[in-house]
Design a protein around this motif. Structure first.
Motif, PDB file in Angstrom:
ATOM      1  N   ASN A  87       0.833  -1.196   0.000  1.00 47.15           N
ATOM      2  CA  ASN A  87       0.000   0.000   0.000  1.00 47.15           C
ATOM      3  C   ASN A  87       0.877   1.259   0.000  1.00 47.15           C
ATOM      4  O   ASN A  87       1.730   1.426   0.874  1.00 47.15           O
ATOM      5  N   PRO A  88       0.704   2.183  -0.976  1.00 48.60           N
ATOM      6  CA  PRO A  88       1.557   3.381  -1.058  1.00 48.60           C
ATOM      7  C   PRO A  88       1.511   4.246   0.198  1.00 48.60           C
ATOM      8  O   PRO A  88       2.543   4.792   0.613  1.00 48.60           O
ATOM      9  N   SER A  89       0.336   4.390   0.801  1.00 48.87           N
ATOM     10  CA  SER A  89       0.206   5.199   2.008  1.00 48.87           C
ATOM     11  C   SER A  89       0.992   4.588   3.162  1.00 48.87           C
ATOM     12  O   SER A  89       1.672   5.301   3.913  1.00 48.87           O
ATOM     13  N   GLU A  90       0.909   3.274   3.298  1.00 52.42           N
ATOM     14  CA  GLU A  90       1.650   2.591   4.357  1.00 52.42           C
ATOM     15  C   GLU A  90       3.154   2.689   4.113  1.00 52.42           C
ATOM     16  O   GLU A  90       3.930   2.891   5.048  1.00 52.42           O
ATOM     17  N   ARG A  91       3.570   2.553   2.852  1.00 51.10           N
ATOM     18  CA  ARG A  91       4.993   2.679   2.539  1.00 51.10           C
ATOM     19  C   ARG A  91       5.513   4.057   2.932  1.00 51.10           C
ATOM     20  O   ARG A  91       6.601   4.187   3.504  1.00 51.10           O
ATOM     21  N   ALA A  92       4.735   5.081   2.639  1.00 54.49           N
ATOM     22  CA  ALA A  92       5.136   6.448   2.992  1.00 54.49           C
ATOM     23  C   ALA A  92       5.250   6.601   4.504  1.00 54.49           C
ATOM     24  O   ALA A  92       6.198   7.227   5.010  1.00 54.49           O
ATOM     25  N   GLN A  93       4.300   6.027   5.236  1.00 54.34           N
ATOM     26  CA  GLN A  93       4.330   6.096   6.697  1.00 54.34           C
ATOM     27  C   GLN A  93       5.571   5.393   7.243  1.00 54.34           C
ATOM     28  O   GLN A  93       6.243   5.912   8.152  1.00 54.34           O
ATOM     29  N   TYR A  94       5.904   4.241   6.691  1.00 50.66           N
ATOM     30  CA  TYR A  94       7.076   3.495   7.138  1.00 50.66           C
ATOM     31  C   TYR A  94       8.354   4.298   6.880  1.00 50.66           C
ATOM     32  O   TYR A  94       9.270   4.311   7.704  1.00 50.66           O
TER      33      TYR A  94
END
Length: 231
Positions: A87-94
């Motif tokens: 998920n792009p949003s999760e990747r950004a958060q990580y």
């Protein structure tokens, strides 16, 4: 593929984690980090920062910075042990969490082992305890009851944070300061146990003797104090 690193460097350990998890064969080259002893290979491949790790792959430009190398390897072999969420949003958060650790938590940890200022030491202890308290909350949210930040197996954040497990133990042994304690960080304490139970982590976390050698190198590279200069 060749990895230029230093055995005591947690940032080198990160890249080793990913290489092993993805079953990528590589040649490891140990680098001297004392300023006057750094190799020409390091100075030419990473002239701006002059630090490890550096990854050499085929005829591509040398890759620097552990987080960038981790993502490169994840994209190079996405079908074997993917470490970032899809998920792009999760990747950004990580990525934000990793950046925060490297630019806030790590400088606190580094300064703690190097400073001689007693008042600053106590302030750093408070900051580190508060920081790992926040990390506990992040773990509860992201792990969703599973043993790792990445869920059932080691993922991106487990590698970012877990590469410092040896240093966390070193600080407890050398300075009597436990950054993670079961009483205040029960879920992180369980995470630590899960990490140590993983064969890759057990194999790649440097020994305490290696950490001591690296610590002594850091001390030797500190600029002289006014007292030393006057003596």
């Amino acid at each position: 593929m060749k990895l230029l690193g230093n055995s005591g460097s947690a940032f080198t350990t990160r890249v080793k984690f990913v290489l092993e998890l993805k079953s990528i064969e590589y040649e490891y080259i140990e680098e001297e980090l004392r300023k006057k002893l750094k190799s020409e290979r390091l100075l030419t491949s990473n002239p701006l920062f002059q630090r490890v790790p550096v990854l050499f792959h085929a005829n591509e430009h040398p890759l620097i910075e552990s987080l960038a190398i981790m993502e490169y390897l994840d994209e190079l072999r996405p079908d074997v042990h993917p470490i970032l969420p899809s998920n792009p949003s999760e990747r950004a958060q990580y990525r934000v969490l990793a950046y925060t650790f490297d630019n806030l938590y790590y400088p606190w940890m580094r300064e703690f082992v190097l400073t001689q200022d007693k008042e600053r030491i106590e302030e750093l202890k408070r900051l580190i305890i508060e920081g790992f308290g926040l990390l506990e909350e992040v773990f509860v949210k992201l792990s969703k009851g599973k043993p790792f930040f990445g869920g059932d197996d080691i993922g991106y954040l487990d590698i970012v944070f877990g590469s410092f497990l040896g240093w966390i133990i070193f600080d407890g042994t050398m300075f009597g300061f436990n950054m993670i304690e079961e009483a205040r960080n029960p879920r992180l304490a369980q995470w630590v146990k899960s990490m140590w139970s993983h064969e890759v982590v057990r194999a790649l976390i440097p020994s305490q003797e290696t950490h001591m050698e690296f610590y002594e190198m850091l001390i030797s590279e500190l600029p002289p104090t006014p007292e030393t200069v006057s003596a």
